[in-house]
Design a protein around this motif. Structure first.
Motif, PDB file in Angstrom:
ATOM      1  N   PHE A 131      22.670  -1.535  32.959  1.00  0.00           N
ATOM      2  CA  PHE A 131      22.498  -1.244  31.544  1.00  0.00           C
ATOM      3  C   PHE A 131      23.410  -2.127  30.688  1.00  0.00           C
ATOM      4  O   PHE A 131      24.447  -2.617  31.150  1.00  0.00           O
ATOM      5  CB  PHE A 131      22.814   0.221  31.246  1.00  0.00           C
ATOM      6  N   GLU A 132      23.032  -2.302  29.431  1.00  0.00           N
ATOM      7  CA  GLU A 132      23.892  -3.005  28.494  1.00  0.00           C
ATOM      8  C   GLU A 132      25.143  -2.180  28.228  1.00  0.00           C
ATOM      9  O   GLU A 132      25.110  -0.946  28.242  1.00  0.00           O
ATOM     10  CB  GLU A 132      23.149  -3.272  27.187  1.00  0.00           C
ATOM     11  N   SER A 133      26.246  -2.858  27.951  1.00  0.00           N
ATOM     12  CA  SER A 133      27.535  -2.167  27.815  1.00  0.00           C
ATOM     13  C   SER A 133      27.523  -1.149  26.679  1.00  0.00           C
ATOM     14  O   SER A 133      28.133  -0.075  26.796  1.00  0.00           O
ATOM     15  CB  SER A 133      28.652  -3.184  27.596  1.00  0.00           C
ATOM     16  N   LYS A 134      26.829  -1.455  25.576  1.00  0.00           N
ATOM     17  CA  LYS A 134      26.790  -0.499  24.461  1.00  0.00           C
ATOM     18  C   LYS A 134      26.125   0.810  24.883  1.00  0.00           C
ATOM     19  O   LYS A 134      26.607   1.899  24.558  1.00  0.00           O
ATOM     20  CB  LYS A 134      26.066  -1.085  23.258  1.00  0.00           C
ATOM     21  N   LEU A 135      25.022   0.709  25.628  1.00  0.00           N
ATOM     22  CA  LEU A 135      24.348   1.911  26.094  1.00  0.00           C
ATOM     23  C   LEU A 135      25.234   2.684  27.070  1.00  0.00           C
ATOM     24  O   LEU A 135      25.314   3.916  27.009  1.00  0.00           O
ATOM     25  CB  LEU A 135      23.027   1.535  26.774  1.00  0.00           C
ATOM     26  N   ILE A 136      25.927   1.967  27.944  1.00  0.00           N
ATOM     27  CA  ILE A 136      26.822   2.629  28.900  1.00  0.00           C
ATOM     28  C   ILE A 136      27.899   3.423  28.173  1.00  0.00           C
ATOM     29  O   ILE A 136      28.166   4.585  28.497  1.00  0.00           O
ATOM     30  CB  ILE A 136      27.474   1.584  29.831  1.00  0.00           C
ATOM     31  N   LEU A 137      28.499   2.820  27.160  1.00  0.00           N
ATOM     32  CA  LEU A 137      29.571   3.509  26.431  1.00  0.00           C
ATOM     33  C   LEU A 137      29.026   4.665  25.596  1.00  0.00           C
ATOM     34  O   LEU A 137      29.714   5.671  25.401  1.00  0.00           O
ATOM     35  CB  LEU A 137      30.325   2.505  25.557  1.00  0.00           C
ATOM     36  N   ASP A 138      27.802   4.531  25.090  1.00  0.00           N
ATOM     37  CA  ASP A 138      27.168   5.652  24.390  1.00  0.00           C
ATOM     38  C   ASP A 138      26.961   6.829  25.348  1.00  0.00           C
ATOM     39  O   ASP A 138      27.205   7.988  24.996  1.00  0.00           O
ATOM     40  CB  ASP A 138      25.831   5.225  23.796  1.00  0.00           C
ATOM     41  N   LEU A 139      26.509   6.526  26.558  1.00  0.00           N
ATOM     42  CA  LEU A 139      26.312   7.585  27.561  1.00  0.00           C
ATOM     43  C   LEU A 139      27.647   8.212  27.953  1.00  0.00           C
ATOM     44  O   LEU A 139      27.731   9.428  28.143  1.00  0.00           O
ATOM     45  CB  LEU A 139      25.618   7.002  28.797  1.00  0.00           C
ATOM     46  N   GLU A 140      28.674   7.385  28.048  1.00  0.00           N
ATOM     47  CA  GLU A 140      29.987   7.924  28.377  1.00  0.00           C
ATOM     48  C   GLU A 140      30.461   8.902  27.294  1.00  0.00           C
ATOM     49  O   GLU A 140      31.017   9.965  27.600  1.00  0.00           O
ATOM     50  CB  GLU A 140      31.010   6.802  28.531  1.00  0.00           C
ATOM     51  N   ALA A 141      30.248   8.543  26.046  1.00  0.00           N
ATOM     52  CA  ALA A 141      30.656   9.417  24.953  1.00  0.00           C
ATOM     53  C   ALA A 141      29.964  10.774  25.060  1.00  0.00           C
ATOM     54  O   ALA A 141      30.603  11.830  24.903  1.00  0.00           O
ATOM     55  CB  ALA A 141      30.341   8.761  23.609  1.00  0.00           C
ATOM     56  N   GLU A 142      28.665  10.768  25.336  1.00  0.00           N
ATOM     57  CA  GLU A 142      27.925  12.024  25.492  1.00  0.00           C
ATOM     58  C   GLU A 142      28.479  12.839  26.659  1.00  0.00           C
ATOM     59  O   GLU A 142      28.643  14.062  26.559  1.00  0.00           O
ATOM     60  CB  GLU A 142      26.446  11.726  25.721  1.00  0.00           C
ATOM     61  N   MET A 143      28.767  12.179  27.770  1.00  0.00           N
ATOM     62  CA  MET A 143      29.278  12.893  28.939  1.00  0.00           C
ATOM     63  C   MET A 143      30.669  13.467  28.692  1.00  0.00           C
ATOM     64  O   MET A 143      30.976  14.577  29.150  1.00  0.00           O
ATOM     65  CB  MET A 143      29.288  11.957  30.160  1.00  0.00           C
ATOM     66  N   ARG A 144      31.513  12.729  27.981  1.00  0.00           N
ATOM     67  CA  ARG A 144      32.845  13.252  27.679  1.00  0.00           C
ATOM     68  C   ARG A 144      32.760  14.529  26.845  1.00  0.00           C
ATOM     69  O   ARG A 144      33.476  15.502  27.102  1.00  0.00           O
ATOM     70  CB  ARG A 144      33.670  12.193  26.937  1.00  0.00           C
ATOM     71  N   VAL A 145      31.886  14.511  25.857  1.00  0.00           N
ATOM     72  CA  VAL A 145      31.721  15.692  25.013  1.00  0.00           C
ATOM     73  C   VAL A 145      31.184  16.871  25.815  1.00  0.00           C
ATOM     74  O   VAL A 145      31.695  17.996  25.742  1.00  0.00           O
ATOM     75  CB  VAL A 145      30.793  15.379  23.820  1.00  0.00           C
ATOM     76  N   GLU A 146      30.137  16.610  26.612  1.00  0.00           N
ATOM     77  CA  GLU A 146      29.526  17.685  27.390  1.00  0.00           C
ATOM     78  C   GLU A 146      30.474  18.233  28.449  1.00  0.00           C
ATOM     79  O   GLU A 146      30.513  19.442  28.698  1.00  0.00           O
ATOM     80  CB  GLU A 146      28.228  17.190  28.045  1.00  0.00           C
ATOM     81  N   PHE A 147      31.247  17.349  29.076  1.00  0.00           N
ATOM     82  CA  PHE A 147      32.176  17.822  30.098  1.00  0.00           C
ATOM     83  C   PHE A 147      33.280  18.671  29.476  1.00  0.00           C
ATOM     84  O   PHE A 147      33.673  19.700  30.036  1.00  0.00           O
ATOM     85  CB  PHE A 147      32.783  16.646  30.862  1.00  0.00           C
TER      86      PHE A 147
END
Length: 268
Positions: free
Chosen positions: A81-97
């Motif tokens: 994946f492109e780095s921007k999408l990866i970091l967007d997904l990380e942000a969502e996971m941090r919030v959900e976790f």
């Protein structure tokens, strides 16, 4: 042999536990003497270098330089994946976790800051930019060979590997880059989560991480709020925006590699 393209990186083949421990002792002595001498020349004393320890990471396959290998990459970056999408997904996971993770806690109180939540994500197998290391050589060896003999072992025919890293050397590279964005920096050793050097690697607001300001991975020591961290003597490298950052700086940082021959390791 896989790590033979720079003098800073050395690869050794081991076929017994005594051989492995001898190599660890030899490299540790050489690397520590380097820092003792450096501190003596710079400060006239060597107290800081007394805290130096190497880090170890076990991999069940030594073929880390082969095309497509994801060894020495954190789980979050093991994709195309492109780095921007990866970091967007990380942000969502941090919030959900952070929202759901409290039900997983089996020890003391809730994590006290963003770093403890992030370390806990890694502890439970969530994709993060963290890569696990230990300052205990035998812990690294355990993770290299512990799957052998199991039906789930996907690399039964491969040689295993233990990577030995000088975290002071790695952070010598990272701090040069971080000094451009941090208020001050501590110049030597693994970073702690509350150091200014660590700030660019993990934002307070999960959704402000679109573009990380650093590329070089940082060696960081976690607080041992989890007994598992303490038992494994855990430490981490946290990656910046370079998805393959550790291998990209391999020609600069101090790293050793022990290849464990599969035909010789039946007793581990």
């Amino acid at each position: 042999m896989y790590l033979n393209y720079r003098k800073m990186i050395e690869n050794k083949v081991v076929d017994s536990l005594p051989c492995f421990l001898t190599l660890v002792s030899t490299f540790s002595k050489q690397w520590k003497e380097y820092w003792v001498d450096k501190q003596r020349q710079k400060r006239g004393e060597e107290a800081w270098a007394a805290a130096w320890l190497p880090w170890f990471r076990g991999e069940d396959s030594a073929a880390w330089l082969l095309s497509g290998s994801t060894a020495l990459q954190p789980k979050l970056y093991r994709n195309s994946f492109e780095s921007k999408l990866i970091l967007d997904l990380e942000a969502e996971m941090r919030v959900e976790f952070r929202r759901r993770g409290a039900q997983l806690l089996t020890e003391r109180s809730t994590p006290i800051d963003k770093w403890e939540w992030y370390f806990l994500m890694q502890h439970y197998g969530a994709p993060t930019r963290l890569l696990d290391w230990s300052d205990a050589a035998l812990v690294g060896l355990h993770f290299a060979v512990s799957k052998r003999g199991r039906n789930s072992d996907k690399n039964a025919d491969a040689d295993a590997a233990v990577y030995m890293l000088d975290p002071w050397w790695l952070n010598g590279n990272a701090f040069k880059e971080v000094s451009q964005v941090a208020d001050e920096y501590h110049s030597l050793g693994p970073a702690l989560p509350d150091w200014d050097e660590a700030k660019p690697y993990l934002t307070d607001d999960e959704f402000e991480n679109d573009e990380l300001g650093v590329k070089c991975p940082l060696a960081i020591d976690p607080s041992h709020f989890s007994r598992r961290f303490a038992a494994q003597r855990s430490c981490f490298t946290i990656f910046g925006r370079d998805t393959d950052g550790l291998r990209c700086v391999c020609q600069q940082f101090r790293c050793s590699f022990s290849e464990i021959r599969r035909e010789e390791r039946g007793y581990y």
